[in-house]
Design a protein around this motif. Structure first.
Motif, PDB file in Angstrom:
ATOM      1  N   MET A 190     -69.395  -2.764  -3.257  1.00  0.00           N
ATOM      2  CA  MET A 190     -68.419  -2.090  -4.098  1.00  0.00           C
ATOM      3  C   MET A 190     -67.574  -3.151  -4.802  1.00  0.00           C
ATOM      4  O   MET A 190     -67.109  -4.089  -4.174  1.00  0.00           O
ATOM      5  CB  MET A 190     -67.541  -1.210  -3.228  1.00  0.00           C
ATOM      6  CG  MET A 190     -66.554  -0.393  -4.000  1.00  0.00           C
ATOM      7  SD  MET A 190     -67.230   1.069  -4.756  1.00  0.00           S
ATOM      8  CE  MET A 190     -67.787   1.960  -3.344  1.00  0.00           C
ATOM      9  N   GLU A 191     -67.410  -2.985  -6.079  1.00  0.00           N
ATOM     10  CA  GLU A 191     -66.555  -3.883  -6.855  1.00  0.00           C
ATOM     11  C   GLU A 191     -65.370  -3.106  -7.398  1.00  0.00           C
ATOM     12  O   GLU A 191     -65.469  -1.913  -7.677  1.00  0.00           O
ATOM     13  CB  GLU A 191     -67.335  -4.476  -8.032  1.00  0.00           C
ATOM     14  CG  GLU A 191     -68.293  -5.565  -7.634  1.00  0.00           C
ATOM     15  CD  GLU A 191     -68.817  -6.326  -8.838  1.00  0.00           C
ATOM     16  OE1 GLU A 191     -68.015  -6.710  -9.715  1.00  0.00           O
ATOM     17  OE2 GLU A 191     -70.034  -6.526  -8.891  1.00  0.00           O
ATOM     18  N   ASN A 192     -64.267  -3.816  -7.548  1.00  0.00           N
ATOM     19  CA  ASN A 192     -63.074  -3.252  -8.174  1.00  0.00           C
ATOM     20  C   ASN A 192     -62.705  -4.142  -9.345  1.00  0.00           C
ATOM     21  O   ASN A 192     -62.728  -5.368  -9.215  1.00  0.00           O
ATOM     22  CB  ASN A 192     -61.907  -3.201  -7.191  1.00  0.00           C
ATOM     23  CG  ASN A 192     -62.199  -2.285  -6.037  1.00  0.00           C
ATOM     24  OD1 ASN A 192     -62.505  -1.123  -6.222  1.00  0.00           O
ATOM     25  ND2 ASN A 192     -62.117  -2.812  -4.829  1.00  0.00           N
ATOM     26  N   VAL A 193     -62.369  -3.523 -10.473  1.00  0.00           N
ATOM     27  CA  VAL A 193     -61.965  -4.294 -11.636  1.00  0.00           C
ATOM     28  C   VAL A 193     -60.776  -3.600 -12.288  1.00  0.00           C
ATOM     29  O   VAL A 193     -60.655  -2.373 -12.237  1.00  0.00           O
ATOM     30  CB  VAL A 193     -63.140  -4.456 -12.637  1.00  0.00           C
ATOM     31  CG1 VAL A 193     -63.525  -3.138 -13.260  1.00  0.00           C
ATOM     32  CG2 VAL A 193     -62.824  -5.478 -13.710  1.00  0.00           C
ATOM     33  N   ILE A 194     -59.896  -4.409 -12.845  1.00  0.00           N
ATOM     34  CA  ILE A 194     -58.780  -3.880 -13.634  1.00  0.00           C
ATOM     35  C   ILE A 194     -59.048  -4.260 -15.079  1.00  0.00           C
ATOM     36  O   ILE A 194     -59.170  -5.443 -15.406  1.00  0.00           O
ATOM     37  CB  ILE A 194     -57.431  -4.455 -13.170  1.00  0.00           C
ATOM     38  CG1 ILE A 194     -57.159  -4.069 -11.712  1.00  0.00           C
ATOM     39  CG2 ILE A 194     -56.310  -3.949 -14.079  1.00  0.00           C
ATOM     40  CD1 ILE A 194     -55.935  -4.745 -11.119  1.00  0.00           C
ATOM     41  N   LEU A 195     -59.161  -3.255 -15.923  1.00  0.00           N
ATOM     42  CA  LEU A 195     -59.422  -3.472 -17.344  1.00  0.00           C
ATOM     43  C   LEU A 195     -58.144  -3.271 -18.142  1.00  0.00           C
ATOM     44  O   LEU A 195     -57.384  -2.334 -17.878  1.00  0.00           O
ATOM     45  CB  LEU A 195     -60.480  -2.480 -17.839  1.00  0.00           C
ATOM     46  CG  LEU A 195     -61.824  -2.517 -17.124  1.00  0.00           C
ATOM     47  CD1 LEU A 195     -62.687  -1.346 -17.571  1.00  0.00           C
ATOM     48  CD2 LEU A 195     -62.519  -3.835 -17.387  1.00  0.00           C
ATOM     49  N   ALA A 196     -57.904  -4.152 -19.089  1.00  0.00           N
ATOM     50  CA  ALA A 196     -56.797  -3.983 -20.025  1.00  0.00           C
ATOM     51  C   ALA A 196     -57.346  -3.146 -21.177  1.00  0.00           C
ATOM     52  O   ALA A 196     -58.293  -3.548 -21.843  1.00  0.00           O
ATOM     53  CB  ALA A 196     -56.319  -5.327 -20.526  1.00  0.00           C
ATOM     54  N   VAL A 197     -56.776  -1.956 -21.368  1.00  0.00           N
ATOM     55  CA  VAL A 197     -57.291  -1.034 -22.385  1.00  0.00           C
ATOM     56  C   VAL A 197     -56.186  -0.722 -23.383  1.00  0.00           C
ATOM     57  O   VAL A 197     -55.174  -0.116 -23.039  1.00  0.00           O
ATOM     58  CB  VAL A 197     -57.825   0.262 -21.734  1.00  0.00           C
ATOM     59  CG1 VAL A 197     -58.350   1.216 -22.789  1.00  0.00           C
ATOM     60  CG2 VAL A 197     -58.916  -0.062 -20.718  1.00  0.00           C
ATOM     61  N   LYS A 198     -56.389  -1.135 -24.613  1.00  0.00           N
ATOM     62  CA  LYS A 198     -55.415  -0.902 -25.682  1.00  0.00           C
ATOM     63  C   LYS A 198     -55.783   0.348 -26.468  1.00  0.00           C
ATOM     64  O   LYS A 198     -56.958   0.630 -26.684  1.00  0.00           O
ATOM     65  CB  LYS A 198     -55.397  -2.087 -26.652  1.00  0.00           C
ATOM     66  CG  LYS A 198     -55.080  -3.412 -25.999  1.00  0.00           C
ATOM     67  CD  LYS A 198     -53.654  -3.487 -25.570  1.00  0.00           C
ATOM     68  CE  LYS A 198     -53.352  -4.866 -25.007  1.00  0.00           C
ATOM     69  NZ  LYS A 198     -52.142  -4.918 -24.272  1.00  0.00           N
ATOM     70  N   GLY A 199     -54.773   1.083 -26.888  1.00  0.00           N
ATOM     71  CA  GLY A 199     -54.993   2.246 -27.734  1.00  0.00           C
ATOM     72  C   GLY A 199     -54.789   3.578 -27.042  1.00  0.00           C
ATOM     73  O   GLY A 199     -54.880   4.621 -27.668  1.00  0.00           O
ATOM     74  N   MET A 200     -54.498   3.566 -25.747  1.00  0.00           N
ATOM     75  CA  MET A 200     -54.241   4.816 -25.027  1.00  0.00           C
ATOM     76  C   MET A 200     -52.808   5.257 -25.310  1.00  0.00           C
ATOM     77  O   MET A 200     -51.898   4.436 -25.302  1.00  0.00           O
ATOM     78  CB  MET A 200     -54.422   4.614 -23.522  1.00  0.00           C
ATOM     79  CG  MET A 200     -55.785   4.173 -23.103  1.00  0.00           C
ATOM     80  SD  MET A 200     -55.967   4.057 -21.293  1.00  0.00           S
ATOM     81  CE  MET A 200     -54.754   2.806 -20.859  1.00  0.00           C
ATOM     82  N   SER A 201     -52.640   6.563 -25.562  1.00  0.00           N
ATOM     83  CA  SER A 201     -51.298   7.015 -25.922  1.00  0.00           C
ATOM     84  C   SER A 201     -50.867   8.341 -25.294  1.00  0.00           C
ATOM     85  O   SER A 201     -49.711   8.715 -25.412  1.00  0.00           O
ATOM     86  CB  SER A 201     -51.190   7.127 -27.448  1.00  0.00           C
ATOM     87  OG  SER A 201     -52.120   8.082 -27.922  1.00  0.00           O
ATOM     88  N   CYS A 202     -51.800   9.056 -24.645  1.00  0.00           N
ATOM     89  CA  CYS A 202     -51.429  10.398 -24.181  1.00  0.00           C
ATOM     90  C   CYS A 202     -52.334  10.868 -23.047  1.00  0.00           C
ATOM     91  O   CYS A 202     -53.262  10.169 -22.642  1.00  0.00           O
ATOM     92  CB  CYS A 202     -51.509  11.381 -25.343  1.00  0.00           C
ATOM     93  SG  CYS A 202     -53.189  11.567 -26.002  1.00  0.00           S
ATOM     94  N   GLY A 203     -52.062  12.066 -22.588  1.00  0.00           N
ATOM     95  CA  GLY A 203     -52.852  12.665 -21.520  1.00  0.00           C
ATOM     96  C   GLY A 203     -54.311  12.850 -21.895  1.00  0.00           C
ATOM     97  O   GLY A 203     -55.194  12.743 -21.045  1.00  0.00           O
ATOM     98  N   HIS A 204     -54.566  13.132 -23.160  1.00  0.00           N
ATOM     99  CA  HIS A 204     -55.962  13.275 -23.601  1.00  0.00           C
ATOM    100  C   HIS A 204     -56.712  11.965 -23.392  1.00  0.00           C
ATOM    101  O   HIS A 204     -57.877  11.968 -22.974  1.00  0.00           O
ATOM    102  CB  HIS A 204     -56.033  13.699 -25.068  1.00  0.00           C
ATOM    103  CG  HIS A 204     -57.424  13.673 -25.610  1.00  0.00           C
ATOM    104  ND1 HIS A 204     -58.352  14.634 -25.293  1.00  0.00           N
ATOM    105  CD2 HIS A 204     -58.059  12.787 -26.410  1.00  0.00           C
ATOM    106  CE1 HIS A 204     -59.500  14.334 -25.884  1.00  0.00           C
ATOM    107  NE2 HIS A 204     -59.339  13.215 -26.573  1.00  0.00           N
TER     108      HIS A 204
END
Length: 70
Positions: A1-15
């Protein structure tokens, strides 16, 4: 099992949260997806024998977000 933290730009809401969780979560081999909207991060636990990190990032990028790793 691997765990990764991704930096994700552009998220703004519940959708955005639901879209990422739903699409990444349905990949075979992905066990857990946590989206942190304010921190612009996505934590993913996955089995690298079943699904690759590239497949995961591709699914997120196909939704229009920019992805990097921490």
């Amino acid at each position: 099992m691997e765990n990764v933290i991704l930096a994700v730009k552009g998220m703004s809401c519940g959708h955005c949260i639901n879209s990422i969780k739903g699409n990444v979560g349905k990949l075979n081999g992905v066990h857990l997806v946590k989206v942190h909207l304010k921190e612009e991060k996505v934590d993913v636990s996955f089995d690298s024998k079943v699904v690759s990190l590239k497949e995961i990032t591709d699914v997120i990028e196909e939704q229009g977000y920019d992805v990097g790793t921490e």
